[in-house]
Write a protein that holds these residues in place. Structure first.
Motif, mmCIF file in Angstrom:
data_model
loop_
_atom_site.group_PDB
_atom_site.id
_atom_site.type_symbol
_atom_site.label_atom_id
_atom_site.label_comp_id
_atom_site.label_asym_id
_atom_site.label_seq_id
_atom_site.Cartn_x
_atom_site.Cartn_y
_atom_site.Cartn_z
ATOM 1 N N LYS A 61 0.829 -1.204 0.000
ATOM 2 C CA LYS A 61 0.000 0.000 0.000
ATOM 3 C C LYS A 61 0.864 1.255 0.000
ATOM 4 C CE LYS A 61 -3.677 0.465 2.366
ATOM 5 N NZ LYS A 61 -4.560 0.728 1.200
ATOM 6 N N LEU B 87 2.291 1.657 -3.480
ATOM 7 C CA LEU B 87 1.243 2.113 -4.388
ATOM 8 C C LEU B 87 0.993 3.608 -4.216
ATOM 9 C CD1 LEU B 87 -1.458 -0.716 -4.377
ATOM 10 C CD2 LEU B 87 -0.069 0.048 -6.308
ATOM 11 N N ASP C 209 -5.215 -0.640 -4.853
ATOM 12 C CA ASP C 209 -5.331 -0.100 -3.504
ATOM 13 C C ASP C 209 -6.617 -0.575 -2.835
ATOM 14 O OD1 ASP C 209 -4.193 1.772 -1.483
ATOM 15 O OD2 ASP C 209 -6.069 2.834 -1.819
#
Length: 375
Positions: free
Chosen positions: A239, A242, A293
């Protein structure tokens, strides 16, 4: 006041009198990666420095200069700022790096040692900031998955200056690929800007595809095996990376759309359709990042739910065994009392009877818990 500013600018960007082509005396150090002249899309030999290349191009009135730099200092880049008449704000952004992806247009400032003639003087300079990305996987442990850098591009009427920051994003292979297609280079500096943007966005697509494999691995670890075997730290790392990729791609969509649709003097109508294709790729990467995500959020929530369920199952098992053990504990506690008058205390079969009662009670309770799914 304006005259004072111009005199200060001339003093700040005054070209030194040393010979830049001599490496021993050149103030540019090792920041210059390449300096090439292209005429009608064909690379021409350039034995001198940037001054000689620009003088030759503007003397001929055609072609352009492509100069590549890697992490130049203020002193090193000031030479090129004075030579090409670059705006001080753009120069500061190019040297300091850590900029947001953007496309800005600046007018050519004075002085320019070799002035432009005709309509090319009003074309201005496009300053483009691109974030470069490279997938590094787990080759450096779990600290980083996506490595980012920066690439600044000055696109003028007859020159392209690229400033690269970071350990990757070399434009050497791209330059060689363009030289194999002289019809594209013949379209001028805007064609180089498109090729660079397309190259960077293609790297985004490759990184997004590689991250998808990591997301799939995380999903399989959560849903395909024991939930406690999944690495929550790896999911958090995905995460975070990203987010880093989103910072590189997200702000770029609007500037690329502007290059594809806005009538800019530096980008001719024959180049704009190519930028539309790049804009579509940027939009695709943005969609992929958003999907990954959201999927990671779902995977993380599912993992936490699975861990909670597993803990509840453990607590039920512990409670069930505690209930089973409570029966013999109670019986033994009763017969552990020191009283003279107790049932079956003097009976020969009292001990086997009590043991049998405890075993039977424990077996019945165990069977009941198994039927209810607690054991």
């Amino acid at each position: 006041m304006i005259r004072r500013l111009r005199r200060a600018m001339r003093r700040a960007y005054r070209r030194p009198t040393v010979d830049l082509s001599h490496p021993a005396r050149s103030p540019l150090g090792s920041s210059v990666v390449n300096c090439v002249v292209y005429e009608d899309g064909v690379r021409r030999p350039c034995t001198g420095d940037a001054h000689d290349a620009l003088r030759e191009v503007r003397k001929q009135g055609r072609g352009f200069v492509w100069i590549g730099l890697h992490e130049p200092t203020h002193a090193e880049f000031a030479v090129f700022a004075a030579l090409f008449g670059l705006h001080p704000l753009a120069v500061e952004d190019a040297v300091q790096a850590h900029q947001r992806p953007k496309v800005q247009r600046y007018e050519l400032t004075e002085p320019a040692e070799y002035p432009l003639e005709g309509g090319r003087a009003g074309a201005g300079v496009l300053f483009t900031v691109l974030k470069t990305c490279r997938y590094v996987g787990h080759e450096r442990g779990t600290s980083e998955i996506v490595d980012t850098g920066e690439l600044m591009v000055f696109t003028g009427p007859d020159f392209v200056i690229t400033v690269r920051h970071g350990r990757h994003g070399s434009l050497g292979p791209l330059r060689e690929a363009l030289e194999e297609r002289p019809e594209r280079l013949a379209k001028g500096p805007a064609a180089v800007l498109h090729a660079i943007a397309d190259h960077v966005v293609d790297d985004y697509l490759a990184v997004a595809d590689a991250v998808q494999d990591d997301v799939d691995d995380a999903e399989n670890a959560v849903f395909g095996g024991h939930p406690r075997q999944a690495d929550v730290g790896q999911i958090h790392l995905l995460k975070r990376e990203l987010l880093e990729l989103r910072r590189a791609v997200g702000p770029l969509e609007r500037p690329i759309r502007a290059l594809a649709s806005s009538p800019l003097p530096s980008v001719g109508p024959q180049i704009r359709p190519y930028f539309r294709d790049v804009a579509d790729h940027v939009a695709r990467v943005n969609d992929q990042i958003g999907t990954y995500d959201s999927l990671l959020d779902s995977i993380l929530q599912a993992h936490l739910a699975q861990v909670t369920v597993a803990q509840n199952e453990d607590m039920r098992k512990i409670t069930a065994w505690a209930a089973i053990v409570a029966v013999p504990t109670m019986v033994c506690g009763v017969y552990g009392m020191n009283f003279d008058h107790m049932p079956e205390l003097r009976w020969t079969y009292g001990y086997p009877l009590v043991i049998g009662v405890m075993v039977t009670a424990c077996a019945l309770i165990h069977r009941s818990f198994r039927r209810n799914g607690w054991l």
